[in-house]
Design an enzyme around this catalytic site. Structure first.
Site, PDB file in Angstrom:
ATOM      1  CB  SER A 146      -0.881  -0.030   1.256  1.00 18.69           C
ATOM      2  OG  SER A 146      -1.658   1.133   1.364  1.00 18.69           O
ATOM      3  CE  LYS A 172      -4.700   0.059   0.156  1.00 22.81           C
ATOM      4  NZ  LYS A 172      -5.412  -0.750   1.175  1.00 22.81           N
ATOM      5  CG  LEU A 173      -1.103   3.880  -6.871  1.00 16.40           C
ATOM      6  CD1 LEU A 173      -1.219   4.736  -8.140  1.00 16.40           C
ATOM      7  CD2 LEU A 173       0.323   3.930  -6.312  1.00 16.40           C
ATOM      8  CE  LYS A 174      -4.067   3.682   2.143  1.00 19.58           C
ATOM      9  NZ  LYS A 174      -5.337   3.176   2.719  1.00 19.58           N
ATOM     10  CG  ASP A 199      -7.815   2.270   0.360  1.00 26.11           C
ATOM     11  OD1 ASP A 199      -8.993   2.693   0.405  1.00 26.11           O
ATOM     12  OD2 ASP A 199      -7.235   1.751   1.338  1.00 26.11           O
ATOM     13  CG  ASN A 201      -8.373   4.972   3.355  1.00 23.09           C
ATOM     14  OD1 ASN A 201      -7.291   4.987   2.765  1.00 23.09           O
ATOM     15  ND2 ASN A 201      -8.747   3.981   4.135  1.00 23.09           N
ATOM     16  CD  GLU A 224      -8.878  -0.855   0.268  1.00 27.21           C
ATOM     17  OE1 GLU A 224      -7.896  -1.029  -0.488  1.00 27.21           O
ATOM     18  OE2 GLU A 224      -8.808  -0.999   1.495  1.00 27.21           O
ATOM     19  CG  ASP A 249     -10.744  -1.066   4.487  1.00 25.84           C
ATOM     20  OD1 ASP A 249     -11.109  -1.555   5.565  1.00 25.84           O
ATOM     21  OD2 ASP A 249      -9.631  -0.506   4.366  1.00 25.84           O
ATOM     22  CE  LYS A 273      -7.597  -2.588   6.247  1.00 27.92           C
ATOM     23  NZ  LYS A 273      -7.715  -1.125   6.388  1.00 27.92           N
ATOM     24  N   GLY A 301      -4.367  -4.638   5.700  1.00 29.13           N
ATOM     25  CA  GLY A 301      -3.391  -4.448   6.774  1.00 29.13           C
ATOM     26  C   GLY A 301      -3.652  -3.156   7.514  1.00 29.13           C
TER      27      GLY A 301
HETATM   28  O1  OSB Z   1      -7.371   1.609   4.261  1.00 31.97           O
HETATM   29  O2  OSB Z   1      -6.269  -0.159   3.994  1.00 31.97           O
HETATM   30  C1  OSB Z   1      -6.427   0.917   4.565  1.00 31.97           C
HETATM   31  C2  OSB Z   1      -3.487   1.529   6.900  1.00 31.97           C
HETATM   32  C3  OSB Z   1      -4.131   2.078   7.987  1.00 31.97           C
HETATM   33  C4  OSB Z   1      -5.484   2.269   7.934  1.00 31.97           C
HETATM   34  C5  OSB Z   1      -6.197   1.924   6.793  1.00 31.97           C
HETATM   35  C6  OSB Z   1      -5.555   1.351   5.703  1.00 31.97           C
HETATM   36  C7  OSB Z   1      -4.163   1.201   5.747  1.00 31.97           C
HETATM   37  C8  OSB Z   1      -3.376   0.705   4.638  1.00 31.97           C
HETATM   38  C9  OSB Z   1      -2.029   0.094   4.958  1.00 31.97           C
HETATM   39  O3  OSB Z   1      -3.694   0.830   3.482  1.00 31.97           O
HETATM   40  C10 OSB Z   1      -2.058  -1.370   4.790  1.00 31.97           C
HETATM   41  C11 OSB Z   1      -0.830  -2.046   5.361  1.00 31.97           C
HETATM   42  O4  OSB Z   1      -0.767  -2.303   6.577  1.00 31.97           O
HETATM   43  O5  OSB Z   1       0.060  -2.356   4.576  1.00 31.97           O
HETATM   44 MG    MG Z   2      -8.511   0.559   2.836  1.00 33.46          MG
END
Ligand code: OSB
Ligand code: MG
Length: 379
Positions: A146, A172-174, A199, A201, A224, A249, A273, A301
């Site tokens: 990520s 995976k790109l935020k 992702d 969020n 995501e 998620d 998760k 994760g």
């Molecule tokens: O949205 O998947 C998520 C980390 C903290 C909170 C939310 C997310 C994440 C990650 C990191 O994307 C995933 C990782 O632990 O590699």
């Molecule tokens: Mg996520």
């Protein structure tokens, strides 16, 4: 099983680089560990759990202090009050934890950590691995990474190139408004046909559908959690307007929520998760449900230490986890992990086969990263 001692250990660990998402920037992690000693069949066994809460309630309602409080004040006392053998039958174990904590509403991450510690003790007592307990036959799982929001597209390309060179099999790109089409286009142009997903969020609204639709051009594995946690119906409406599969998620807080999302057509893919859904047993139920419906899953994760990271790798060995998870090597986040590190080999991480959920934390690492610790009084 009878509880003898429970300690809540908070660590403070620097991240190798800032991790930025639509909900903010993390520079350090405060892992919360549950160290639980129980008497099982006449011997004392210690188990470890890791609570995945962030320091602040920006990803989900729980946060570090809420988890410590609810564990110490409600969850641990509820378990401590259980009789050793509830129905004159087998002593209670991890399978009884969710039921014993059900009267406390919410707090899945805190509950998951306690269930983990009980399960770890229970498995150590019989020298069984989590993989063995779950019936996992794989010995490794593919590893995705990520990638946080970067200060510039140039820096993003450098970071992604580094991960690809290390062997990560999926990127995976935020994303967030203002950091979406351009970085995705740049990564596609530079690195070609790599397995790529994004992702958000929860950073978008349904009215952003025309913008999100432009992501279809980049042939992503999935997008995501584009919309808010409780916008299941709106995710279903968005799904009808996009070719890119929608993965949930934050919305998937339980197996019941997963069933609703699948029935509504809100999730073509589910990020599982264990912490978010109350533990590894509920995570397995979601895996089973999704698999029966032909819905793809992968293991997410939460910047876990080696404890949660190893447990996630074992879970991800179940056959319904058909996409690479966010189960990267320890050193993607930490220069020094508290356990023997999870390492990347040929784009995969090995599944722990020793007793319990993970290798044990090193005592010197617990000292090095010590932030706070408190014994929970057991009545
Ligand atoms: O949205 O998947 C998520 C980390 C903290 C909170 C939310 C997310 C994440 C990650 C990191 O994307 C995933 C990782 O632990 O590699
Ligand atoms: Mg996520």
């Amino acid at each position: 099983m009878r509880l003898r001692e429970v300690e809540l250990i908070t660590l403070r660990m620097p991240l190798v680089a800032p991790f930025t998402t639509s909900f903010g920037q993390q520079d350090e992690r405060f892992p919360l560990l549950v160290r639980l000693t129980a008497e099982i069949g006449g011997t004392e066994v210690t188990g470890w759990g890791e609570c995945v809460v962030l320091a602040d309630p920006v990803y989900s309602p729980e946060y570090l202090d809420s988890a410590r409080e609810v564990l110490a004040r409600y969850l641990v006392p509820a378990l401590a009050a259980l009789p050793d053998s509830p129905q004159q039958g087998a002593p209670w174990g991890a399978e009884a934890v969710a039921g014993a904590l059900h009267h406390i509403v919410g707090h899945p991450m805190a509950k998951a950590a306690l269930e983990m510690a009980v399960l770890d003790a229970q498995l150590r007592a019989t020298s069984t691995s989590l993989a063995g307990y779950l019936g996992v036959v794989a010995d490794s799982v593919p590893s995705g990474v990520s990638v946080g929001i970067q200060p510039s597209v140039e820096e993003l390309l450098e970071v992604v190139g580094g991960y690809l060179a290390e062997g990560y099999v999926r990127i995976k790109l935020k994303i967030r408004p203002g950091w979406d089409l351009e970085p995705v286009r740049a990564v596609r142009e530079r690195f070609g046909d790599i397995p790529l997903q994004v992702d958000a969020n929860t950073a978008y609204r349904l009215s952003d559908a025309p913008l999100l639709r432009r992501l279809d051009a980049f042939d992503l594995l999935l997008i995501e959690q584009p919309l808010a946690e409780d916008d299941l119906r709106q995710h279903a409406a968005l799904a009808r307007q996009l070719a890119t599969p929608i993965c949930l998620d934050e919305s998937i807080t339980s197996a019941a929520a997963a069933a609703d999302a699948i029935a509504l057509g809100a999730a073509a893919v589910i990020n599982i998760k264990p912490g978010r859904v109350g533990g590894y047993l509920e995570a397995r139920r979601i895996h089973d449900l999704a698999r029966a419906h032909g819905v793809a899953t992968w293991c997410g994760g939460m910047l876990e230490t080696g404890i949660g990271r190893a447990a996630n790798a074992a879970l991800a060995g179940l056959p319904g986890f058909t996409l690479p998870g966010d189960i990267s090597a320890s050193h993607r986040f930490y220069a020094t992990d508290i356990t023997d590190p999870v390492v990347l080999e040929g784009g995969r991480v090995a599944i722990w086969t020793g007793p319990g959920l993970s290798p044990l934390p090193h005592p010197d690492a617990l000292v090095e990263f010590a932030h706070h610790s408190a014994r929970v009084p057991l009545a």
